[in-house]
Design a protein around this motif. Sequence first.
Motif, PDB file in Angstrom:
ATOM      1  N   ASP A 147      89.075 -22.383  54.465  1.00  0.00           N
ATOM      2  CA  ASP A 147      88.645 -23.675  53.931  1.00  0.00           C
ATOM      3  C   ASP A 147      88.953 -24.814  54.901  1.00  0.00           C
ATOM      4  OD1 ASP A 147      87.786 -22.340  51.682  1.00  0.00           O
ATOM      5  OD2 ASP A 147      89.519 -22.914  50.447  1.00  0.00           O
ATOM      6  N   ILE A 148      90.112 -24.763  55.564  1.00  0.00           N
ATOM      7  CA  ILE A 148      90.475 -25.796  56.540  1.00  0.00           C
ATOM      8  C   ILE A 148      89.485 -25.784  57.699  1.00  0.00           C
ATOM      9  CG2 ILE A 148      92.198 -26.427  58.280  1.00  0.00           C
ATOM     10  CD1 ILE A 148      94.335 -25.503  56.214  1.00  0.00           C
ATOM     11  N   ARG A 149      89.179 -24.592  58.216  1.00  0.00           N
ATOM     12  CA  ARG A 149      88.220 -24.495  59.323  1.00  0.00           C
ATOM     13  C   ARG A 149      86.840 -24.970  58.899  1.00  0.00           C
ATOM     14  NH1 ARG A 149      90.692 -19.458  60.001  1.00  0.00           N
ATOM     15  NH2 ARG A 149      88.889 -18.476  59.071  1.00  0.00           N
ATOM     16  N   LEU A 150      86.406 -24.601  57.707  1.00  0.00           N
ATOM     17  CA  LEU A 150      85.090 -25.017  57.221  1.00  0.00           C
ATOM     18  C   LEU A 150      85.008 -26.535  57.117  1.00  0.00           C
ATOM     19  CD1 LEU A 150      82.321 -24.229  56.129  1.00  0.00           C
ATOM     20  CD2 LEU A 150      83.349 -24.055  53.866  1.00  0.00           C
ATOM     21  N   ASN A 151      86.053 -27.162  56.594  1.00  0.00           N
ATOM     22  CA  ASN A 151      86.054 -28.626  56.493  1.00  0.00           C
ATOM     23  C   ASN A 151      86.052 -29.277  57.866  1.00  0.00           C
ATOM     24  OD1 ASN A 151      86.021 -28.714  53.705  1.00  0.00           O
ATOM     25  ND2 ASN A 151      88.252 -28.699  53.535  1.00  0.00           N
ATOM     26  N   ALA A 152      86.797 -28.724  58.802  1.00  0.00           N
ATOM     27  CA  ALA A 152      86.830 -29.293  60.156  1.00  0.00           C
ATOM     28  C   ALA A 152      85.459 -29.176  60.815  1.00  0.00           C
ATOM     29  CB  ALA A 152      87.887 -28.588  60.997  1.00  0.00           C
ATOM     30  N   TYR A 153      84.823 -28.012  60.696  1.00  0.00           N
ATOM     31  CA  TYR A 153      83.501 -27.840  61.284  1.00  0.00           C
ATOM     32  C   TYR A 153      82.478 -28.748  60.622  1.00  0.00           C
ATOM     33  CZ  TYR A 153      85.404 -23.591  63.426  1.00  0.00           C
ATOM     34  OH  TYR A 153      86.151 -22.707  64.145  1.00  0.00           O
ATOM     35  N   THR A 154      82.569 -28.880  59.318  1.00  0.00           N
ATOM     36  CA  THR A 154      81.629 -29.744  58.588  1.00  0.00           C
ATOM     37  C   THR A 154      81.797 -31.198  59.026  1.00  0.00           C
ATOM     38  OG1 THR A 154      81.708 -28.242  56.695  1.00  0.00           O
ATOM     39  CG2 THR A 154      80.871 -30.454  56.293  1.00  0.00           C
ATOM     40  N   ASP A 155      83.040 -31.642  59.141  1.00  0.00           N
ATOM     41  CA  ASP A 155      83.300 -33.017  59.602  1.00  0.00           C
ATOM     42  C   ASP A 155      82.794 -33.207  61.019  1.00  0.00           C
ATOM     43  OD1 ASP A 155      84.471 -33.505  57.173  1.00  0.00           O
ATOM     44  OD2 ASP A 155      86.546 -33.396  57.920  1.00  0.00           O
ATOM     45  N   PHE A 156      82.993 -32.217  61.871  1.00  0.00           N
ATOM     46  CA  PHE A 156      82.551 -32.316  63.271  1.00  0.00           C
ATOM     47  C   PHE A 156      81.030 -32.405  63.343  1.00  0.00           C
ATOM     48  CE2 PHE A 156      81.093 -30.296  67.184  1.00  0.00           C
ATOM     49  CZ  PHE A 156      81.691 -31.124  68.109  1.00  0.00           C
ATOM     50  N   ILE A 157      80.336 -31.571  62.599  1.00  0.00           N
ATOM     51  CA  ILE A 157      78.863 -31.599  62.603  1.00  0.00           C
ATOM     52  C   ILE A 157      78.362 -32.934  62.053  1.00  0.00           C
ATOM     53  CG2 ILE A 157      76.789 -30.543  61.605  1.00  0.00           C
ATOM     54  CD1 ILE A 157      78.028 -28.903  63.848  1.00  0.00           C
ATOM     55  N   GLY A 158      79.014 -33.405  61.003  1.00  0.00           N
ATOM     56  CA  GLY A 158      78.604 -34.702  60.434  1.00  0.00           C
ATOM     57  C   GLY A 158      78.812 -35.841  61.429  1.00  0.00           C
ATOM     58  N   ALA A 159      79.918 -35.807  62.168  1.00  0.00           N
ATOM     59  CA  ALA A 159      80.167 -36.848  63.164  1.00  0.00           C
ATOM     60  C   ALA A 159      79.200 -36.735  64.337  1.00  0.00           C
ATOM     61  CB  ALA A 159      81.613 -36.746  63.667  1.00  0.00           C
ATOM     62  N   ALA A 160      78.850 -35.510  64.716  1.00  0.00           N
ATOM     63  CA  ALA A 160      77.918 -35.316  65.832  1.00  0.00           C
ATOM     64  C   ALA A 160      76.523 -35.793  65.465  1.00  0.00           C
ATOM     65  CB  ALA A 160      77.891 -33.847  66.220  1.00  0.00           C
ATOM     66  N   ARG A 161      76.158 -35.690  64.214  1.00  0.00           N
ATOM     67  CA  ARG A 161      74.811 -36.128  63.794  1.00  0.00           C
ATOM     68  C   ARG A 161      74.690 -37.641  63.735  1.00  0.00           C
ATOM     69  NH1 ARG A 161      73.614 -31.796  58.941  1.00  0.00           N
ATOM     70  NH2 ARG A 161      73.220 -30.028  60.322  1.00  0.00           N
ATOM     71  N   GLU A 162      75.815 -38.338  63.567  1.00  0.00           N
ATOM     72  CA  GLU A 162      75.756 -39.800  63.446  1.00  0.00           C
ATOM     73  C   GLU A 162      75.563 -40.486  64.770  1.00  0.00           C
ATOM     74  OE1 GLU A 162      79.093 -41.351  61.348  1.00  0.00           O
ATOM     75  OE2 GLU A 162      78.587 -40.266  59.518  1.00  0.00           O
TER      76      GLU A 162
END
Length: 51
Positions: free
Chosen positions: A36-51
């Motif tokens: 769950d920690i890794r999934l949240n980190a990857y999700t946050d990273f992808i969201g930041a990269a898209r912005e």
Amino acid sequence: MSPATTTMLAVLIGGWLTVRDQDRLWRRDQDRQWRDIRLNAYTDFIGAARE
């Protein structure tokens, strides 16, 4: 083998099986938390990269 020895052996085996099962459950829970920690980190990273 005396009944007392047999009983003590059964108690020891039962305790060992309980400890083993609890360890397995703890490891499974730890794996789930890290996933769950890794999934949240990857999700946050992808969201930041898209912005």
